[in-house]
Design a protein around this motif. Structure first.
Motif, PDB file in Angstrom:
ATOM      1  N   GLU A 185      -9.813  -1.037  13.048  1.00 31.68           N
ATOM      2  CA  GLU A 185      -8.438  -0.709  12.636  1.00 31.68           C
ATOM      3  C   GLU A 185      -7.811   0.230  13.667  1.00 31.68           C
ATOM      4  OE1 GLU A 185      -8.324   1.509   8.977  1.00 31.68           O
ATOM      5  OE2 GLU A 185      -9.988   2.807   9.571  1.00 31.68           O
ATOM      6  N   GLY A 219     -11.203   2.807   2.604  1.00 32.26           N
ATOM      7  CA  GLY A 219      -9.946   2.060   2.446  1.00 32.26           C
ATOM      8  C   GLY A 219      -8.844   2.724   1.641  1.00 32.26           C
ATOM      9  N   ASN A 237       0.837  -1.199   0.000  1.00 37.60           N
ATOM     10  CA  ASN A 237       0.000   0.000   0.000  1.00 37.60           C
ATOM     11  C   ASN A 237       0.878   1.258   0.000  1.00 37.60           C
ATOM     12  OD1 ASN A 237      -2.485  -1.355  -0.028  1.00 37.60           O
ATOM     13  ND2 ASN A 237      -2.372  -1.724   2.192  1.00 37.60           N
ATOM     14  N   ILE A 284      -5.691   5.416   1.490  1.00 34.05           N
ATOM     15  CA  ILE A 284      -4.783   5.926   2.537  1.00 34.05           C
ATOM     16  C   ILE A 284      -4.299   7.310   2.121  1.00 34.05           C
ATOM     17  CG2 ILE A 284      -2.665   5.531   3.853  1.00 34.05           C
ATOM     18  CD1 ILE A 284      -2.875   2.585   3.248  1.00 34.05           C
ATOM     19  N   THR A 334      -5.934   0.313  -2.562  1.00 31.99           N
ATOM     20  CA  THR A 334      -5.134  -0.397  -1.564  1.00 31.99           C
ATOM     21  C   THR A 334      -5.598  -1.842  -1.413  1.00 31.99           C
ATOM     22  OG1 THR A 334      -6.673   0.222   0.172  1.00 31.99           O
ATOM     23  CG2 THR A 334      -4.827   1.730  -0.239  1.00 31.99           C
ATOM     24  N   ASN A 375      -7.254   6.360   6.885  1.00 33.53           N
ATOM     25  CA  ASN A 375      -8.233   5.810   5.958  1.00 33.53           C
ATOM     26  C   ASN A 375      -9.130   6.911   5.379  1.00 33.53           C
ATOM     27  OD1 ASN A 375     -10.322   4.247   4.817  1.00 33.53           O
ATOM     28  ND2 ASN A 375     -10.037   2.636   6.363  1.00 33.53           N
ATOM     29  N   VAL A 387      -7.064  -2.775   3.591  1.00 37.72           N
ATOM     30  CA  VAL A 387      -7.300  -1.686   4.539  1.00 37.72           C
ATOM     31  C   VAL A 387      -8.780  -1.769   4.947  1.00 37.72           C
ATOM     32  CG1 VAL A 387      -7.286   0.823   4.844  1.00 37.72           C
ATOM     33  CG2 VAL A 387      -5.531  -0.278   3.437  1.00 37.72           C
TER      34      VAL A 387
END
Ligand code: AHR
Length: 884
Positions: free
Chosen positions: A545, A673, A483, A675, A535, A566, A538
């Protein structure tokens, strides 16, 4: 014992010898080279060139004699102005009328020298001469790296108490008490101790050098068979016997370190057998006497000369450097271990260069055939890890990197699914690249990888970006999910880059220290940001998370949004709960927070930075203290609860800001999801901040795991001192003291972004002290000059703007680089150093009525360029940092 040529200086013969460096405290050992071959006899231009090459090689300590004349003074001042401290090699002074012990002609071809008989050492004469010379050096602001008294006093070569001709004997402790030759040498050793006591008295009463270590004279090493001594008919006292005798007579009360010389024979360089032989040689010659500071017996060792006997391939150009490279690796491996045990004060390679203007080069030189050899570069490299990066040394230190944050989270069943850092590996076993930079000159890209201890190999970046500029184009994900973060291509809000993308951060904008290395963080200014919209693994749609990032508690703004975590895959605001990112900013969104401006740690859950489950200010989110490095934490179970914490990344544990229910409308979460780093979910890019490392986990980590990770972060030593304090070498922490008569207690300091001089004393407030402490950086616009970064505001640099000095964040622009780059010279009033603008050699950093400007000498367009006091006002003593 060096069995080959050694060029004795006139100063050595008459007044002094060559010397050694530092107070052996808990500081890292100094690393440098001997410059003993009359370097002060070079022309000023030659000296300047030598100093610049030394600087470029990272050498900030040289072992040298300083003759007590103008030449010596100019040499010491010149070195100091270039950030190079001298480990001063001093000799004893003989009783009046003592004849110089000439070497009989028959011995001249045998590689022998002479030195005053120590039994004639006259402590009063030493005190009068050296006391006066030190006072003169100090009047020019020169601080030394060490005082080393005597050179190889344990053999015929430098101590005429040994008879000539002799039999090739190696005397022991018993001989010093009972053998006629031994008793004479012992008498000399006692006189030597008297001179050491005089030196201590001078040092202890000095102005600038009270903390400069005293080192006993480097002792000559012997080979185990004594063959060479027999062949030249010279005698010696073993290193252990010499040290035991001196210790028994008070040595440890007088010195801070023991000087030793190592010249092991090159036996099968690079082999296990060779390494064992090298260790055996060192142990025979004093290694076992080296002790940590404060030990009941013994002192840290200063290896003030080292090289090898029997090396081949170095006599003709081009040289074959391979054997010496291998031997240097073996030697530095041993020194590395010694340093780890806190038993090493310094390592000074013999030698930087041969005799000045000699027709033939000295094959012991680091510098051969007109260039710095690879073995020489490795011998003087300031950090042992540089060698380990070259795989010269087996990494005996992998223990130190047993666990990294993602190992801790994996053990707690919340593995990392993203791990980003430009500073260090976040898994002990990660060996890939950390990040990628792209340079402006040809658009070429370069991956920046790791040293063997898991810290960024910033030297690769420095080399790749020399004479041009680089931006960080990618931060690799160290987890198996790939990622990676790239420069954001934009979103709802377009960036200022090509096709609406954001800009990349300048790769050298945020130099910091981590794990004892100089590395770079990511400095985000408005318009910059990173993102990955595609990604793997995620959290999405209410999955749990966790995440943290290391950021700055001093480099921030209130623009949206300095986030890590996120976000939306579309780069647009898709509504509440579509984001779950940790945010570090001055959050002015809630009215009740505006009364308490300052930094806070929040959760960006989209359409709101949440301090808790209310749309209001939670005072606990406020990060007070101006910490240069902070850790910011968010974890979310995706359904009902979330938690926020923060910590000082340099010490201590975590502070809980909030742990409880999600805000109304945010339970469950609807993460998408992507980043992000340094921007908001919709690619808002008005924020500023610093990023050093960050991870995201699958699953809601335990508090225990978070605490263990915080300890791991603290152990990195972010921003910790480099051990180069008080020099102009990049990485060194310094203070800048005014030298004008009005203001000698004043130091250059930051005052809310303005730059002034003001009194600082040991009892000043910590904030004032750290505002008066600067970190020397390679010049942002020119590597051969310097820039000054604020000690307590990483990323902020001294820069001129309209001829006044300010402390401002470095934004990577060319004009900012130039305005923040200053070139050091010897102080214009003969004290300390002066600094001119890189693009204007007539304008120097100057204080004037308490403020700091850049000023030329007599430019009538502004009052601060008045010639009155100009040379004093532009001269500053580069001293130890107020805030280590
Ligand atoms: O929630 C704060 C910000 O609001 C988000 O990051 C952004 O997407 C929106 O503008």
């Amino acid at each position: 014992m060096k069995h080959l040529t050694f060029i004795l200086t006139a100063a050595w013969a008459v007044t002094a010898a060559v010397g050694a460096p530092t107070l052996a405290g808990t500081e890292p050992p100094v690393v440098g080279a001997n410059l003993v071959n009359e370097p002060y006899k070079q022309t000023a231009a030659e000296q300047e060139a030598t100093f610049r090459i030394l600087q470029a090689a990272g050498v900030h300590v040289i072992r040298a004699g300083i003759p007590g004349n103008d030449q010596g003074l100019a040499f010491a001042q010149g070195a100091y102005a270039h950030g190079i401290k001298i480990e001063w090699l001093l000799g004893v002074y003989p009783d009046p009328g003592t004849p110089w012990p000439r070497l009989p002609d028959a011995y001249k071809s045998k590689g022998l020298w002479r030195g005053w008989p120590l039994s004639t050492a006259n402590a009063d004469a030493f005190k009068a001469n050296i006391g006066a010379q030190l006072a003169e050096l100090e009047s020019k602001g020169v601080v030394l790296a060490g005082f080393e008294l005597g050179n190889e006093i344990n053999w015929t070569g430098f101590n005429a108490d040994f008879p000539l001709p002799a039999q090739g004997r190696v005397l022991n402790e018993k001989d010093l008490a009972s053998d006629p030759e031994g008793r004479k040498i012992a008498q000399g050793y006692l006189r030597y101790l008297q001179t050491l006591a005089a030196l201590k008295d001078i040092r202890d009463h000095s102005m600038l050098n009270r903390r400069t270590p005293i080192i006993s004279g480097g002792l000559a090493d012997l080979d185990d068979s004594g063959k060479w001594l027999r062949s030249v008919k010279a005698d010696a006292v073993s290193v252990d016997a010499t040290l035991h005798f001196l210790q028994a007579n008070g040595l440890d009360q007088l010195v801070d370190g023991y000087g030793l010389h190592f010249y092991p024979l090159a036996i099968s360089p690079g082999s296990a057998q060779g390494q064992a032989a090298l260790r055996a040689h060192l142990e025979l010659n004093g290694l076992t006497q080296c002790a940590p500071p404060g030990a009941a017996k013994g002192k840290p060792c200063w290896v003030t000369e080292w090289n090898f006997n029997g090396l081949k391939g170095l006599d003709a150009c081009p040289i074959d450097d391979s054997s010496r490279i291998a031997m240097v690796g073996e030697m530095r491996s041993v020194l590395h271990d010694l340093a780890d045990q806190n038993r090493l004060g310094g390592s000074l390679y013999y030698t930087w260069q041969g005799q000045i203007h000699a027709p033939k080069e000295d094959h012991d030189s680091a510098f051969l055939c007109g260039a710095l050899t690879e073995s020489g570069r490795l011998a003087v490299a300031p950090n042992i890890a540089d060698l380990m990066a070259g795989n010269l040394i087996s990494d005996t230190h992998s223990e130190a990197i047993k666990q990294r944050p993602c190992d801790i989270y994996a053990a707690g069943n919340t593995p990392c699914i993203a791990a980003h850092s430009t500073v260090r590996s976040l898994y002990a076993k990660y060996t890939g690249a950390l990040y990628q930079v792209k340079r402006a000159s040809d658009d070429a890209a370069q991956d920046i990888g790791l040293l063997s201890d898991g810290y960024a190999n910033a030297a690769t970046q420095d080399a790749f970006c020399t004479n041009t500029t680089c931006v960080v184009t990618r931060i690799y994900d160290q987890s198996t999910k790939h990622n990676d973060l790239s420069i954001s291509s934009g979103g709802r809000y377009k960036g200022p880059g090509p096709n609406g993308s954001d800009l990349g951060a300048a790769a050298d904008a945020l130099p910091v220290t981590a794990g004892g290395h100089q590395v770079y963080g990511v400095s985000i200014s408005p318009g910059m940001g990173y993102r990955n919209n595609r990604t793997s693994d995620v959290a999405v749609n209410g999955k749990p998370e966790g995440m943290y990032m290391i950021s700055s508690g001093t480099h921030f703004n209130s623009g949206c949004c300095f986030d890590y975590g996120n976000a939306e895959v579309s780069g647009t605001d898709t509504g509440a709960a579509h984001m779950d990112a940790v945010n570090v900013t001055e959050d002015l969104s809630w009215a009740d927070c505006r009364n308490e401006p300052g930094l806070g740690v929040q959760a960006d859950l989209e359409n709101g930075l949440f301090h808790w489950n209310q749309r209001s200010c939670n005072p606990a989110s406020s990060v007070s203290g101006g910490h240069p490095f902070i850790s910011a934490w968010l974890k979310n179970n995706g359904q009902t609860t979330f938690a926020l914490k923060w910590g000082n990344a340099q010490s201590g544990g975590l502070n809980t800001i909030y742990s409880g229910a999600l805000p109304a409308g945010y339970a469950p979460m609807r993460q998408e999801g992507a980043i992000i780093l340094g921007v908001g979910g919709d690619n808002s890019h008005a924020s500023a901040g610093s990023f050093f490392e960050g991870v995201m986990t699958a699953g809601f980590p335990t508090d225990g795991a978070d605490n263990a990770v915080q300890s791991n972060i603290v152990a990195v030593g972010y921003g910790a001192p480099t051990g180069l304090a008080g020099t102009l070498m990049p990485g060194s922490e310094i203070s800048l003291q005014a030298t004008t008569a009005c203001c000698i207690g004043d130091y250059v300091r930051n005052l809310n972004g303005a730059v002034v001089i003001a009194p600082i004393t040991p009892s000043s407030a910590e904030q004032d002290k750290s505002d008066a402490t600067w970190i020397v950086r390679r010049g942002l616009a020119d590597n051969s000059c310097v820039s000054f970064e604020s000690r307590n505001n990483p990323g902020d640099f001294l820069r001129q703007q309209n001829l006044a000095l300010h402390m401002q964040p470095f934004d990577g622009t060319a004009s900012n680089r130039v305005d923040a780059t200053f070139c050091p010279q010897a102080g214009k009033n003969q004290k300390g150093s002066s600094f001119h603008l890189v693009n204007d050699p007539t304008r120097y950093v100057r204080h004037y009525y308490g403020k700091v400007y850049v000023a030329s000498d007599g430019d009538s367009t502004n009052p601060w360029s008045t010639p009155v006091h100009w040379s004093d006002d532009v001269s500053f003593i580069v001293g130890p940092p107020w805030s280590p």
